[in-house]
Write a protein that holds these residues in place. Structure first.
Motif, PDB file in Angstrom:
ATOM      1  N   VAL A  50       0.957  -1.098   0.090  1.00  0.00           N
ATOM      2  CA  VAL A  50      -0.069   0.206  -0.030  1.00  0.00           C
ATOM      3  C   VAL A  50       0.744   1.141  -0.005  1.00  0.00           C
ATOM      4  N   ILE A  51       0.821   1.982  -1.095  1.00  0.00           N
ATOM      5  CA  ILE A  51       1.344   3.206  -1.084  1.00  0.00           C
ATOM      6  C   ILE A  51       0.444   4.522  -0.980  1.00  0.00           C
ATOM      7  N   GLU A  52       0.782   5.681  -0.359  1.00  0.00           N
ATOM      8  CA  GLU A  52      -0.041   6.717  -0.373  1.00  0.00           C
ATOM      9  C   GLU A  52       0.632   7.970  -1.262  1.00  0.00           C
ATOM     10  N   GLY A  53      -0.471   8.849  -1.655  1.00  0.00           N
ATOM     11  CA  GLY A  53       0.031  10.200  -2.313  1.00  0.00           C
ATOM     12  C   GLY A  53      -0.815  11.272  -1.717  1.00  0.00           C
ATOM     13  N   ASN A  54      -0.247  12.243  -1.253  1.00  0.00           N
ATOM     14  CA  ASN A  54      -0.936  13.315  -0.589  1.00  0.00           C
ATOM     15  C   ASN A  54      -0.787  14.663  -1.468  1.00  0.00           C
ATOM     16  N   ASP A  55      -1.513  15.645  -0.773  1.00  0.00           N
ATOM     17  CA  ASP A  55      -1.752  16.882  -1.456  1.00  0.00           C
ATOM     18  C   ASP A  55      -0.139  17.758  -1.500  1.00  0.00           C
ATOM     19  N   ALA A  56       0.778  17.218  -0.966  1.00  0.00           N
ATOM     20  CA  ALA A  56       1.999  17.939  -0.897  1.00  0.00           C
ATOM     21  C   ALA A  56       2.951  17.253  -2.047  1.00  0.00           C
ATOM     22  N   MET A  57       2.188  16.692  -3.087  1.00  0.00           N
ATOM     23  CA  MET A  57       3.015  16.067  -4.044  1.00  0.00           C
ATOM     24  C   MET A  57       4.107  15.113  -3.543  1.00  0.00           C
ATOM     25  N   GLN A  58       3.643  14.149  -2.415  1.00  0.00           N
ATOM     26  CA  GLN A  58       4.717  13.144  -2.053  1.00  0.00           C
ATOM     27  C   GLN A  58       4.036  11.664  -1.907  1.00  0.00           C
ATOM     28  N   TYR A  59       4.899  10.779  -2.022  1.00  0.00           N
ATOM     29  CA  TYR A  59       4.508   9.561  -1.633  1.00  0.00           C
ATOM     30  C   TYR A  59       4.902   9.195  -0.375  1.00  0.00           C
ATOM     31  N   LYS A  61       6.435   6.181   0.593  1.00  0.00           N
ATOM     32  CA  LYS A  61       7.589   5.381   0.466  1.00  0.00           C
ATOM     33  C   LYS A  61       8.348   5.783  -0.828  1.00  0.00           C
ATOM     34  N   LYS A  62       9.727   5.466  -0.182  1.00  0.00           N
ATOM     35  CA  LYS A  62      10.658   5.877  -1.434  1.00  0.00           C
ATOM     36  C   LYS A  62      11.169   4.213  -1.920  1.00  0.00           C
ATOM     37  N   LYS A  63      10.777   3.273  -1.429  1.00  0.00           N
ATOM     38  CA  LYS A  63      11.254   2.052  -1.760  1.00  0.00           C
ATOM     39  C   LYS A  63      10.449   0.882  -1.370  1.00  0.00           C
ATOM     40  N   ILE A  64       9.976   0.172  -2.351  1.00  0.00           N
ATOM     41  CA  ILE A  64       9.346  -1.029  -2.067  1.00  0.00           C
ATOM     42  C   ILE A  64      10.065  -2.051  -2.405  1.00  0.00           C
ATOM     43  N   VAL A  65       9.902  -3.204  -1.818  1.00  0.00           N
ATOM     44  CA  VAL A  65      10.443  -4.473  -2.020  1.00  0.00           C
ATOM     45  C   VAL A  65       9.706  -5.790  -1.989  1.00  0.00           C
ATOM     46  N   VAL A  66       9.865  -6.381  -2.893  1.00  0.00           N
ATOM     47  CA  VAL A  66       9.092  -7.808  -2.990  1.00  0.00           C
ATOM     48  C   VAL A  66       9.964  -8.852  -3.601  1.00  0.00           C
ATOM     49  N   LYS A  67       9.640 -10.295  -3.582  1.00  0.00           N
ATOM     50  CA  LYS A  67      10.318 -11.232  -3.803  1.00  0.00           C
ATOM     51  C   LYS A  67      10.117 -11.738  -5.289  1.00  0.00           C
TER      52      LYS A  67
END
Ligand SMILES: [Cu+2]
Length: 167
Positions: A50-59, A61-67
């Motif tokens: 789950v990653i979020e974006g906001n009104d301040a132009m930001q996610y 998360k900077k890194k997402i790790v999966v297998k």
């Protein structure tokens, strides 16, 4: 004397019986442990992100790790209040070897396609969202490596980008 021998023999057989029982018990315990170990190493077929974006132009998360081999179930949530036209967010993972800045400038010109210039450089992407909206996509994790992700809304990628890592 004979009696004594008999008693000794009885004692001896009792001892053998007891130690046999113990050995059996030990074996059982070992078997149990092996089972537990197998249970303790589950192979998760799905990665839920789950990653979020906001009104301040930001996610968030900077890194997402999966297998490698996992099915990725990714949800983008726009947790702001601004409309799509002013602060739209999406989540786009680029194929290896795709130039981030070049892709972002191509995306800028694709307003009629919600800033998705074409699928050929993209592994997966969500819809473009306004405040309060969310979108979930499901895709197979690509081969091991590092991939760029970004929001392709004009001007956002400078702040809204990160690494999608498959290990
Ligand atoms: Cu954005």
């Amino acid at each position: 004397m004979r009696k004594l021998n008999l008693v000794l023999a009885l004692l001896l057989s009792a001892f053998v019986l007891v130690s046999c029982k113990d050995a059996k018990k030990e074996k059982k315990e070992v078997a149990k442990e092996t089972k537990v170990e197998k249970k303790a190493a589950p192979v998760s077929k799905e990665a839920v992100v789950v990653i979020e974006g906001n009104d301040a132009m930001q996610y968030n998360k900077k890194k997402i790790v999966v297998k490698a081999g996992q099915t990725v179930k990714l949800t983008l949530k726009h947790v702001g209040k601004m409309p799509k036209a002013a602060m739209g967010h999406n989540f786009v993972i680029l194929k290896k070897g795709t130039d981030l800045a070049k892709f972002a400038s191509e995306a800028m010109k694709a307003k009629d396609k919600d800033y998705i210039p074409g699928e050929d450089k993209i592994i997966a992407h969500t819809k473009l969202l306004g405040g309060g909206e969310q979108d979930t996509i499901t895709f197979k994790a690509p081969e091991k490596g590092e991939y760029d992700f970004l929001c392709s809304f004009p001007g956002h990628y400078a702040m809204m980008k990160g690494k999608f890592v498959v290990e």
